[in-house]
Motif scaffolding. Structure first.
Motif, PDB file in Angstrom:
ATOM      1  N   THR A 116       0.812  -1.215   0.000  1.00  0.00           N
ATOM      2  CA  THR A 116       0.000   0.000   0.000  1.00  0.00           C
ATOM      3  C   THR A 116       0.843   1.262   0.000  1.00  0.00           C
ATOM      4  O   THR A 116       0.353   2.345  -0.325  1.00  0.00           O
ATOM      5  N   ASN A 117       2.108   1.150   0.389  1.00  0.00           N
ATOM      6  CA  ASN A 117       3.072   2.251   0.342  1.00  0.00           C
ATOM      7  C   ASN A 117       2.531   3.537   0.978  1.00  0.00           C
ATOM      8  O   ASN A 117       2.465   4.594   0.345  1.00  0.00           O
ATOM      9  N   PRO A 118       2.160   3.487   2.251  1.00  0.00           N
ATOM     10  CA  PRO A 118       1.588   4.674   2.894  1.00  0.00           C
ATOM     11  C   PRO A 118       2.576   5.822   3.029  1.00  0.00           C
ATOM     12  O   PRO A 118       2.161   6.972   3.220  1.00  0.00           O
ATOM     13  N   GLY A 119       3.868   5.533   2.955  1.00  0.00           N
ATOM     14  CA  GLY A 119       4.879   6.584   3.078  1.00  0.00           C
ATOM     15  C   GLY A 119       5.246   7.249   1.774  1.00  0.00           C
ATOM     16  O   GLY A 119       6.107   8.133   1.756  1.00  0.00           O
ATOM     17  N   ASN A 120       4.627   6.823   0.660  1.00  0.00           N
ATOM     18  CA  ASN A 120       4.872   7.447  -0.641  1.00  0.00           C
ATOM     19  C   ASN A 120       6.347   7.414  -1.026  1.00  0.00           C
ATOM     20  O   ASN A 120       6.930   8.402  -1.467  1.00  0.00           O
ATOM     21  N   LEU A 121       6.973   6.244  -0.858  1.00  0.00           N
ATOM     22  CA  LEU A 121       8.377   6.060  -1.210  1.00  0.00           C
ATOM     23  C   LEU A 121       8.502   5.310  -2.531  1.00  0.00           C
ATOM     24  O   LEU A 121       7.565   4.659  -2.981  1.00  0.00           O
ATOM     25  N   SER A 122       9.698   5.386  -3.123  1.00  0.00           N
ATOM     26  CA  SER A 122      10.027   4.593  -4.305  1.00  0.00           C
ATOM     27  C   SER A 122      11.015   3.504  -3.901  1.00  0.00           C
ATOM     28  O   SER A 122      11.851   3.703  -3.013  1.00  0.00           O
ATOM     29  N   MET A 123      10.930   2.370  -4.583  1.00  0.00           N
ATOM     30  CA  MET A 123      11.769   1.222  -4.270  1.00  0.00           C
ATOM     31  C   MET A 123      12.709   0.919  -5.430  1.00  0.00           C
ATOM     32  O   MET A 123      12.263   0.691  -6.556  1.00  0.00           O
ATOM     33  N   TYR A 124      14.002   0.946  -5.149  1.00  0.00           N
ATOM     34  CA  TYR A 124      15.012   0.558  -6.125  1.00  0.00           C
ATOM     35  C   TYR A 124      15.825  -0.586  -5.540  1.00  0.00           C
ATOM     36  O   TYR A 124      16.073  -0.629  -4.321  1.00  0.00           O
ATOM     37  N   ALA A 125      16.259  -1.508  -6.382  1.00  0.00           N
ATOM     38  CA  ALA A 125      16.952  -2.699  -5.894  1.00  0.00           C
ATOM     39  C   ALA A 125      18.114  -3.063  -6.800  1.00  0.00           C
ATOM     40  O   ALA A 125      18.137  -2.711  -7.992  1.00  0.00           O
ATOM     41  N   TYR A 126      19.064  -3.756  -6.215  1.00  0.00           N
ATOM     42  CA  TYR A 126      20.199  -4.312  -6.960  1.00  0.00           C
ATOM     43  C   TYR A 126      20.435  -5.724  -6.455  1.00  0.00           C
ATOM     44  O   TYR A 126      20.509  -5.957  -5.241  1.00  0.00           O
ATOM     45  N   ALA A 127      20.564  -6.670  -7.375  1.00  0.00           N
ATOM     46  CA  ALA A 127      20.865  -8.053  -7.022  1.00  0.00           C
ATOM     47  C   ALA A 127      21.952  -8.583  -7.961  1.00  0.00           C
ATOM     48  O   ALA A 127      21.839  -8.428  -9.184  1.00  0.00           O
ATOM     49  N   PRO A 128      23.016  -9.173  -7.450  1.00  0.00           N
ATOM     50  CA  PRO A 128      24.059  -9.741  -8.300  1.00  0.00           C
ATOM     51  C   PRO A 128      23.495 -10.840  -9.201  1.00  0.00           C
ATOM     52  O   PRO A 128      22.472 -11.461  -8.885  1.00  0.00           O
ATOM     53  N   ASP A 129      24.161 -11.078 -10.302  1.00  0.00           N
ATOM     54  CA  ASP A 129      23.764 -12.176 -11.182  1.00  0.00           C
ATOM     55  C   ASP A 129      23.848 -13.501 -10.438  1.00  0.00           C
ATOM     56  O   ASP A 129      24.740 -13.716  -9.608  1.00  0.00           O
TER      57      ASP A 129
END
Length: 495
Positions: free
Chosen positions: A57-70
């Motif tokens: 629901t993202n009540p904090g109005n944030l964006s999510m970015y991620a990094y995962a190794p191959d």
């Protein structure tokens, strides 16, 4: 925080308040720019980062970015990294050094990002109860990101960690308090004690002159934020520059008091260690001998994240505004959390008994213990970090520093390679210690790990000799007569 002012909260539907706060924030921003403090970070678009949506629901109005190794395996750890004011996810990704260790040791990274829609200076709202409490606002959005990442990457929900710089550090402390059932450990970089402030005005006080509460009072703030009945707490690393004028170094001492009280281990250090970049590490161990709280004081460092650009094993990051070339904090945090490959103790074998120090030199410590039935090998830990494996019931640790105290534990490893329960700890002190003298204010002694304060009074580490009021005006000469042991030597210091 980044700039020398705390964040200001905006919410939709409150245009009058929003307009007033924008003018206040603009004025504060002008002052910060005049001081040369503000540097806006780019929006998250760096190669390697992926934006993820649909994380709740993202009540904090944030964006999510991620990094995962191959080829990241299922069951790998997960690290949440929170940027500071005026920064972004991509800025933190590019400078902090965390991707290097995600690649090396195999774990996923999530970089939450706030914006000026939430806060005039793109700060996480660590001082707003509606954003930093369990189940509310930005804190809940970050909790939902954890669930998304665990599902997306198959991460081990028992190995989730959080770190953050400045305002991100303040939010990190609050998340550790509100969600001890989610986070196994945290690292608070140039940050604030959990729930130090619940208003904008209180945020200024915490930044520049934090309240001198007792350890129990600080600990109560954590206990009241956590679910009722919580008995297991995250392991906490605290990073602080001694020349920080934005978030004053006193915050590190209050953070130390807060988390050692939560762990119930007191404020007397288990040991101190000198690292590179003018950094002093002070460790506080739990009853098993593993470090529960570590304080890293970086001499002469201003407000920011400690990085050490380069290709060396212990180097990381890129220097820039609020990324200060001193020491790679991410590397040492990785080691503190055990993400560098030291085992998590998931096997069924019992803990070895009879762990004994059989001898020491200036650079070695020899150990022995009783055999455990069905053990294929044994893993040896120094200060909570794996240092070796052996098929026998004896081990000699080498390359140590003279006149230094180390804590050791050992675990039996079964045929499948799973370590069992960790033994009780033993202490080994290498020979060849050279006494040293240190003259400073009581405040500087505590920051350097030579003394500790309780209730506004200062005491020498080891001897617990009283030194008077904890401030910058009262000073003493301390003689270090042994590892982690100091005595008052105002009348003359033989060393």
């Amino acid at each position: 925080m980044g700039p020398s002012h705390p964040p200001f909260r905006f919410t939709k539907g409150r245009s009058l308040v929003r307009g007033i706060r924008r003018r206040v924030a603009a004025a504060a921003g002008t002052l910060a720019l005049t001081a040369g403090l503000v540097a806006m970070g780019p929006q998250a678009s760096a190669a390697g980062l992926t934006q993820l949506t649909g994380f709740g629901t993202n009540p904090g109005n944030l964006s999510m970015y991620a990094y995962a190794p191959d080829a990241l395996p299922s069951g790998a750890p997960l690290v949440i990294a929170l940027h500071g004011c005026t920064q972004s996810a991509s800025d933190y990704y590019a400078h902090s050094g965390w991707p290097k260790f995600a690649d090396r040791y195999g774990f996923a990274l999530v970089f939450p990002q706030t914006s000026s829609a939430n806060n005039a200076n793109s700060c996480f709202n660590w001082f707003e109860p509606g954003d930093s409490s369990r189940g509310r606002g930005e804190a809940l959005s970050i909790r939902q990101m954890v669930d998304k990442a665990v599902s997306q990457y198959g991460s081990d929900s028992r190995q989730v960690y959080v770190t953050g710089l400045s305002a991100g550090g303040g939010m990190t402390a609050n998340l550790l308090a509100a969600y001890p059932d989610v986070f196994a450990g945290g690292a608070i970089d140039s940050g604030l004690p959990a729930y130090c402030a619940t208003t904008v005005s209180a945020a200024y006080t915490c930044m520049y002159s934090p309240p001198d509460r007792t350890p129990a009072q600080w600990g109560d703030l954590v206990r009241s934020a956590a679910p009722a009945g919580t008995s297991s707490w995250p392991r906490v690393a605290i990073w602080q520059g001694s020349a920080d004028t934005t978030v004053r170094p006193a915050n590190a001492a209050e953070l130390r008091d807060q988390w050692t009280d939560v762990w119930g281990i007191g404020q007397t250090p288990s040991r101190t260690e000198s690292l590179g970049g003018g950094t002093t590490l002070t460790a506080y161990d739990d009853t098993s001998g593993r470090p529960a709280v570590e304080v890293y004081s970086v001499a002469g460092m201003a407000h920011g994240l400690a990085v050490d650009p380069g290709s060396g094993t212990e180097q990381c990051g890129a220097s820039g505004t609020y990324y200060l070339d001193t020491i790679c904090s991410s590397y040492h945090t990785v080691r503190f959390w055990g993400l560098d490959g030291h085992d998590q103790g998931t096997g069924a074998l019992p803990a070895p008994t009879g762990l004994t120090v059989t001898g020491t030199t200036g650079t070695t410590a020899a150990l022995s213990w009783n055999a455990v039935p069905d053990a294929a090998s044994y893993t040896v830990y120094r200060d909570g970090t794996k240092v070796g494996t052996t098929g026998s019931t004896a081990y000699s640790d080498t390359g140590l520093t003279a006149g230094t105290t180390y804590n050791y534990t050992v675990a039996a490893v079964d045929a499948a390679g799973a370590p069992g329960a960790v033994s009780a700890a033993v202490t080994a002190s290498t020979t060849g210690f050279t006494p040293t003298c240190h003259t400073a204010s009581n405040y500087d002694h505590t920051v350097a790990g030579r003394a500790h304060q309780s209730g506004g009074q200062t005491y020498a580490n080891g001897s617990d000799e009283p030194m008077g009021l904890w401030n910058t005006f009262t000073g003493h000469t301390l003689e270090q007569t042994g590892p982690g042991y100091y005595v008052v030597a105002d009348s003359g210091c033989p060393a």
